[in-house]
Design a protein around this motif. Structure first.
Motif, mmCIF file in Angstrom:
data_model
loop_
_atom_site.group_PDB
_atom_site.id
_atom_site.type_symbol
_atom_site.label_atom_id
_atom_site.label_comp_id
_atom_site.label_asym_id
_atom_site.label_seq_id
_atom_site.Cartn_x
_atom_site.Cartn_y
_atom_site.Cartn_z
ATOM 1 N N CYS A 127 -4.468 -0.936 -15.019
ATOM 2 C CA CYS A 127 -4.609 0.206 -14.114
ATOM 3 C C CYS A 127 -3.850 1.416 -14.641
ATOM 4 O O CYS A 127 -4.324 2.556 -14.556
ATOM 5 C CB CYS A 127 -4.119 -0.159 -12.717
ATOM 6 S SG CYS A 127 -5.239 -1.260 -11.808
ATOM 7 N N ARG A 155 -9.091 2.374 -8.443
ATOM 8 C CA ARG A 155 -10.536 2.539 -8.235
ATOM 9 C C ARG A 155 -10.840 3.913 -7.644
ATOM 10 O O ARG A 155 -11.799 4.587 -8.066
ATOM 11 C CB ARG A 155 -11.048 1.426 -7.312
ATOM 12 C CG ARG A 155 -12.555 1.397 -7.169
ATOM 13 C CD ARG A 155 -13.037 0.025 -6.728
ATOM 14 N NE ARG A 155 -12.652 -0.289 -5.364
ATOM 15 C CZ ARG A 155 -13.516 -0.311 -4.325
ATOM 16 N NH1 ARG A 155 -14.789 -0.005 -4.525
ATOM 17 N NH2 ARG A 155 -13.110 -0.643 -3.130
ATOM 18 N N ARG A 156 -10.018 4.342 -6.711
ATOM 19 C CA ARG A 156 -10.211 5.676 -6.130
ATOM 20 C C ARG A 156 -9.923 6.771 -7.167
ATOM 21 O O ARG A 156 -10.634 7.790 -7.219
ATOM 22 C CB ARG A 156 -9.299 5.849 -4.904
ATOM 23 C CG ARG A 156 -9.704 4.983 -3.711
ATOM 24 C CD ARG A 156 -8.944 5.365 -2.462
ATOM 25 N NE ARG A 156 -7.521 5.097 -2.571
ATOM 26 C CZ ARG A 156 -6.949 3.945 -2.242
ATOM 27 N NH1 ARG A 156 -7.702 2.938 -1.796
ATOM 28 N NH2 ARG A 156 -5.640 3.790 -2.345
ATOM 29 N N ARG A 205 -3.509 -5.996 -5.671
ATOM 30 C CA ARG A 205 -4.677 -5.506 -4.939
ATOM 31 C C ARG A 205 -4.503 -4.029 -4.569
ATOM 32 O O ARG A 205 -5.441 -3.228 -4.712
ATOM 33 C CB ARG A 205 -4.887 -6.340 -3.679
ATOM 34 C CG ARG A 205 -6.012 -5.866 -2.785
ATOM 35 C CD ARG A 205 -7.385 -6.103 -3.415
ATOM 36 N NE ARG A 205 -7.845 -7.463 -3.189
ATOM 37 C CZ ARG A 205 -8.974 -7.951 -3.701
ATOM 38 N NH1 ARG A 205 -9.725 -7.187 -4.481
ATOM 39 N NH2 ARG A 205 -9.341 -9.201 -3.462
ATOM 40 N N ALA A 206 -3.319 -3.656 -4.117
ATOM 41 C CA ALA A 206 -3.084 -2.268 -3.707
ATOM 42 C C ALA A 206 -3.213 -1.308 -4.885
ATOM 43 O O ALA A 206 -3.831 -0.241 -4.764
ATOM 44 C CB ALA A 206 -1.697 -2.144 -3.070
ATOM 45 N N LYS A 215 0.820 -1.221 0.000
ATOM 46 C CA LYS A 215 0.000 0.000 0.000
ATOM 47 C C LYS A 215 0.851 1.266 0.000
ATOM 48 O O LYS A 215 0.368 2.330 -0.386
ATOM 49 C CB LYS A 215 -0.925 0.000 1.211
ATOM 50 C CG LYS A 215 -1.965 -1.112 1.197
ATOM 51 C CD LYS A 215 -2.739 -1.157 2.505
ATOM 52 C CE LYS A 215 -3.678 -2.357 2.564
ATOM 53 N NZ LYS A 215 -4.365 -2.459 3.880
ATOM 54 N N ASP A 238 -10.470 -11.344 -6.583
ATOM 55 C CA ASP A 238 -11.216 -12.084 -5.561
ATOM 56 C C ASP A 238 -11.067 -13.597 -5.743
ATOM 57 O O ASP A 238 -10.915 -14.340 -4.764
ATOM 58 C CB ASP A 238 -12.695 -11.705 -5.609
ATOM 59 C CG ASP A 238 -12.971 -10.361 -4.970
ATOM 60 O OD1 ASP A 238 -12.046 -9.792 -4.363
ATOM 61 O OD2 ASP A 238 -14.121 -9.878 -5.083
ATOM 62 N N GLU A 262 -6.937 -0.970 -5.939
ATOM 63 C CA GLU A 262 -7.725 -0.107 -5.052
ATOM 64 C C GLU A 262 -7.373 1.357 -5.264
ATOM 65 O O GLU A 262 -8.248 2.238 -5.235
ATOM 66 C CB GLU A 262 -7.510 -0.507 -3.587
ATOM 67 C CG GLU A 262 -8.076 -1.865 -3.234
ATOM 68 C CD GLU A 262 -9.587 -1.954 -3.386
ATOM 69 O OE1 GLU A 262 -10.253 -0.890 -3.415
ATOM 70 O OE2 GLU A 262 -10.119 -3.081 -3.473
ATOM 71 N N GLU A 263 -6.111 1.630 -5.501
ATOM 72 C CA GLU A 263 -5.687 3.002 -5.775
ATOM 73 C C GLU A 263 -6.314 3.500 -7.085
ATOM 74 O O GLU A 263 -6.733 4.658 -7.201
ATOM 75 C CB GLU A 263 -4.162 3.066 -5.836
ATOM 76 C CG GLU A 263 -3.596 4.465 -5.788
ATOM 77 C CD GLU A 263 -2.084 4.457 -5.563
ATOM 78 O OE1 GLU A 263 -1.364 4.842 -6.485
ATOM 79 O OE2 GLU A 263 -1.649 4.047 -4.460
ATOM 80 N N SER A 298 -11.539 -6.725 -10.346
ATOM 81 C CA SER A 298 -11.995 -7.064 -8.997
ATOM 82 C C SER A 298 -12.343 -8.544 -8.892
ATOM 83 O O SER A 298 -11.989 -9.219 -7.914
ATOM 84 C CB SER A 298 -13.213 -6.213 -8.634
ATOM 85 O OG SER A 298 -13.709 -6.571 -7.358
#
Length: 388
Positions: A337, A265-266, A258-259, A80, A296, A262-263, A292
């Motif tokens: 990403c 997505r924001r 994953r990190a 992260k 998962d 999520e970054e 995602s």
């Protein structure tokens, strides 16, 4: 879906890890990348906090904690921060070097090396790869010849992680060219041994803060007390530690993917284009949905592998499946990403851009993904023929 892998104790540990990273790593990791070297002092502080070396027995200064879920917490939290070079160095120490020094050592060797390792004062490296021998370890040409109670070591190693700063280097060498798989032995070469020289720090395209080096051994006299795991058992000892090495690569790949997801997505929720946020576009939502879902589904295999390792049931083949699949997934996720970030994704100040470069090597080291697939395929074929 709720993740059931971690307990309250793991989450309390996560808080301590997060606080350490915020204080000691986040303010420094970009400087470490620019200087191409991580401050040695951070490993002393990391060891004191318990970021690595937890599995060292208490009598040698460790916690004697064998639950690999704590190691996974560390990987997730470092991911992260974007400090990939620090993540890789911690992984080299905790998933590789430590387990050779803990599992293969004599009582005298453990007394010598484990206490300073537990204190973060001893940094190690694993020297297997040579200019002419990568994933095929049987191609090793570094040679050790017995001379009385000592061994005379000659050869060269390359692409050695932590090779510049390492205090001890575990070196794989050929000791009997006529003995086949039993013709290799592991030796611990220590800083200051005459004839042991470090070459240049290699100029990589990524992982700029993590030192990688060429090592040279010219008539290095290694005492018998520095033979690791028994003469002629080098390959067997390497193979026995493959599950831990491959699992470490798997969890780091998953944590980073994953990190970055999520970054991203924001970012898509904040970035405005054509009068609205990016995530208002159906194509962007499809991209996020696919990534995602893939993460998962992969998470289930990662968690299963961690639990299997905890009870000593993770096989080299099952660990190899995780290694190739997760590093390949990581590469694909981070690439997508970066695309969603547009031009900003190509800037070094964005984590996704650095991750795109830093993680590219993960399908190569630890045994290329092509080698992983071949090993898995061979076992599948052999298993079928055994039952015919």
């Amino acid at each position: 879906m709720k993740r059931d892998l971690f307990t309250d104790d793991h989450e309390a540990y996560r808080d301590a890890v997060r606080e350490f990273l915020k204080r000691e790593v986040v303010p420094n990791w970009e400087r470490w990348d620019d200087e191409h070297m991580i401050d040695r002092s951070v490993y002393v502080k990391a060891a004191q906090t318990g970021l690595y070396g937890l599995q060292i027995p208490e009598q040698y200064g460790g916690a004697g904690e064998m639950d690999y879920r704590y190691r996974m917490v560390v990987a997730e939290e470092i991911a992260k921060t974007g400090a990939t070079s620090f993540a890789v160095t911690i992984a080299v120490q905790d998933d590789l070097v430590l387990h050779y020094l803990r599992d293969l050592t004599t009582d005298e060797q453990r007394e010598r090396w484990l206490p300073p390792f537990a204190a973060g004062e001893l940094i190690g490296a694993l020297a297997m790869t040579e200019p002419g021998a990568g994933s095929d370890l049987r191609g090793i040409r570094t040679r050790a010849v017995q001379d009385g109670d000592d061994w005379i070591l000659n050869g060269q190693k390359t692409f050695i992680s932590s090779g510049i700063m390492a205090d001890v280097v575990i070196v794989a060498a050929q000791t009997n060219p006529d003995a086949g798989s039993r013709g290799f032995t592991l030796f611990v070469v220590e800083t200051g041994m005459p004839g042991f020289e470090r070459g240049r720090q290699l100029d990589k395209i990524g992982l700029m803060g993590q030192d990688t080096a060429e090592l040279f051994f010219r008539d290095v006299r290694v005492p018998a007390a520095n033979v690791l795991g028994g003469v002629g058992r080098g390959l067997q000892n390497l193979m026995s530690h493959l599950p831990r090495e491959r699992l470490g690569l798997t969890i780091n790949a998953f944590a980073k993917a994953r990190a970055i997801f999520e970054e991203t997505r924001r970012y898509c929720a904040d970035r405005v284009a054509f009068g609205n946020t990016l995530d208002s576009l159906q194509h962007v939502r499809f991209e996020l949905a696919e990534m995602s879902t893939e993460l998962d589904v992969a998470e289930a295999y990662v968690d299963k592998s961690v639990l299997a390792y905890n009870v000593d049931e993770l096989t080299p083949t099952d660990a190899g499946k995780g290694k190739w699949y997760l590093t390949d997934l990581e590469k694909r996720v981070i690439d997508r990403c970066l695309q969603l970030h547009g031009g900003y994704g190509f800037m070094r100040e964005f984590h996704v851009g650095r991750a795109y470069i830093d993680t590219r090597v993960e399908t190569i080291y630890g045994g290329t993904n092509e080698i992983m697939k071949d090993l898995i395929g061979r076992e599948l074929v052999q298993e079928l023929h055994r039952h015919e």
